[in-house]
Design an enzyme around this catalytic site. Structure first.
Site, PDB file in Angstrom:
ATOM      1  N   ASP A 180       0.829  -1.212   0.000  1.00 13.52           N
ATOM      2  CA  ASP A 180       0.000   0.000   0.000  1.00 13.52           C
ATOM      3  C   ASP A 180       0.861   1.260   0.000  1.00 13.52           C
ATOM      4  OD1 ASP A 180       0.849  -0.579   2.669  1.00 13.52           O
ATOM      5  OD2 ASP A 180      -0.782   0.618   3.508  1.00 13.52           O
ATOM      6  N   GLU A 203       0.541  -1.397   5.787  1.00 14.42           N
ATOM      7  CA  GLU A 203       1.611  -0.801   6.616  1.00 14.42           C
ATOM      8  C   GLU A 203       1.379   0.678   6.848  1.00 14.42           C
ATOM      9  OE1 GLU A 203       5.366   1.023   7.875  1.00 14.42           O
ATOM     10  OE2 GLU A 203       4.217   1.513   6.083  1.00 14.42           O
TER      11      GLU A 203
HETATM   12 ZN   LIG Z   1       6.772   2.465   3.858  1.00 13.95          ZN
END
Ligand SMILES: [Zn+2]
Length: 434
Positions: free
Chosen positions: A131, A192
């Site tokens: 992401d 993340e």
């Molecule tokens: Zn990163």
């Protein structure tokens, strides 16, 4: 002991087919050529650059599930030739406080996990995220090349370039005659940038079955690596009051917005009170029509901390502030959240791993320093789960989390070779990890 890789040109098919080119000669030269997978990495640069542009042109903001999954599929395809078992893993949704003060579940993409030789004597865990911080409707959607050797685009450094460096390093390891000494697992997680809450269990599980970890967050803009990282926590505060007509019945109202403002000020005032701790009020929502005393306000803040007792200190301070806020007639306050990523000190085991990587860097002509940073990442999670790791082995770049994000193209192969050399030397026994 395995000697350093020898530079040999790759054999062309025509050379192999030349009359008089014996099988024995072919075998010897092939093995020697394979003994230098670093040259092979160098030859991958144009293809890696092209693939990176494609990955970064695909929006994969954390909540763009289709986009994140598309990047995951592309990476799984890229890894396919390495012969690892591949899994696509559905994760629990991300829970966050909405402007209505309620908890909302938002779906996230699938994690991709690849495993090879899980029974090998030395087991290495590698991870990177799919992401980015740029949502599907962000204005920053595509890659340009503003200068030679530079790409600017969403996620080129954080972390899509790192995904390719990781792939090339493992592909190089798979060319080594000593590869069987190393088992590896790759986790590409989809969340993340929103704190890895949904993939945290996968990270912790992986930490338990590996000996060391390599994470592909971008290197610092000057090319150096990270030693210590601060810990991070996210907190949501929901303040409830009582609505009333601002003209006819003002005294009956209890203004949640005003109570929330006092809390924002109180939380912000904790800055500077404890060494190494910073608190950033980052989001505030409340009120609506100006003739209504507002009965709801939502306030969110992020905390960065260094020491093991900082969390206790913070919770004590928050308790005091909340007790005071709740003591006001008609006001009630809820606090949600906590520390999601404990601080990652540059401890003895991480220093040892850094020393091995520093040594590989010198061989490649890189003089790498390990510097502390306030940023945090999945390296914090892995450290908390007991896995020594170095966590910014990805490409060299900067201005991440902004529309100026850039990366240095040649660092795709430079950083791939850094990881590859570490893996090759660990596999051959030239370097030891116990
Ligand atoms: Zn990163």
């Amino acid at each position: 002991m395995e000697s350093r890789a020898v530079a040999l040109p790759a054999l062309s098919l025509r050379e192999i087919q030349r009359p008089g080119y014996g099988v024995a000669t072919f075998y010897t030269r092939t093995v020697n050529a394979l003994a230098n997978p670093l040259d092979w990495i160098d030859a991958q640069l144009p293809a890696m650059r092209e693939f990176l542009v494609r990955l970064a042109d695909q929006n994969s903001g954390s909540f763009n599930v289709a986009g994140v999954n598309a990047v995951g599929r592309d990476m799984a395809d890229r890894f396919a030739s390495l012969g690892a078992t591949t899994e696509f893993i559905d994760l629990a949704p991300f829970a966050s406080t909405g402007d209505d003060g309620l908890l909302h579940a938002r779906p996230v993409g699938r994690a991709v996990r690849l495993r090879k030789r899980p029974e090998a004597p030395l087991r290495v865990f590698l991870c990177g995220h799919l992401d980015t911080v740029y949502p599907a409707d962000s204005a920053f959607q595509s890659v340009i090349s503003p200068a030679d050797d530079v790409l600017r685009g969403p996620g080129v450094a954080d972390l899509k370039g790192g995904l390719l460096a990781m792939w090339a390093a493992l592909a190089a390891l798979e060319q080594s005659p000593h590869r069987d000494r190393i088992g590896w697992e790759v986790l590409l997680n989809p969340d993340e940038e929103i704190g890895s809450a949904s993939s945290a269990a996968l990270l912790a599980e992986a930490a338990a079955r590996h000996h060391l970890g390599l994470v592909y967050e971008p290197a610092l803009p000057d090319g150096h690596l990270v030693g210590a990282r601060k810990g991070s926590g996210n907190f949501d505060v929901v303040v409830h009051g009582r609505a009333a007509h601002a003209g006819r019945d003002f005294a009956a109202g209890r203004n949640a917005l005003a109570a929330c403002a006092r809390l924002v000020d109180g939380v912000n005032a904790l800055n500077g009170q404890r060494e190494g701790v910073t608190i950033n009020p980052g989001y505030l929502h409340g009120g609506g029509a100006l003739n209504i005393v507002p009965d709801l306000a939502v306030f969110k803040f992020n905390v960065r901390a260094t020491g093991p007792d900082d969390g206790c200190w913070l919770h004590e301070q928050l308790d005091l502030l909340l007790t005071r806020a709740n003591a006001v007639d008609g006001i009630s306050v809820e606090l949600r959240g906590g520390f999601t990523r404990p601080a990652k000190p540059f401890d003895e085991r991480n220093r040892r791993l850094a020393a091995l990587i520093g040594d590989c860097g010198r061989t490649l002509g890189l003089s790498l320093e390990f510097k502390p940073t306030g940023g945090c990442c999945d390296g914090n999670n892995l450290h908390a789960a007991g896995l020594p790791n170095i966590d910014n082995l990805g490409v060299v770049g900067g201005d991440i989390h902004s529309e100026r994000e850039w990366m240095r193209v040649s660092s795709l192969t430079e950083r791939a070779k850094l990881s590859a050399l570490l893996l090759l030397r660990l596999a051959s026994g030239e370097l030891a990890w116990s």
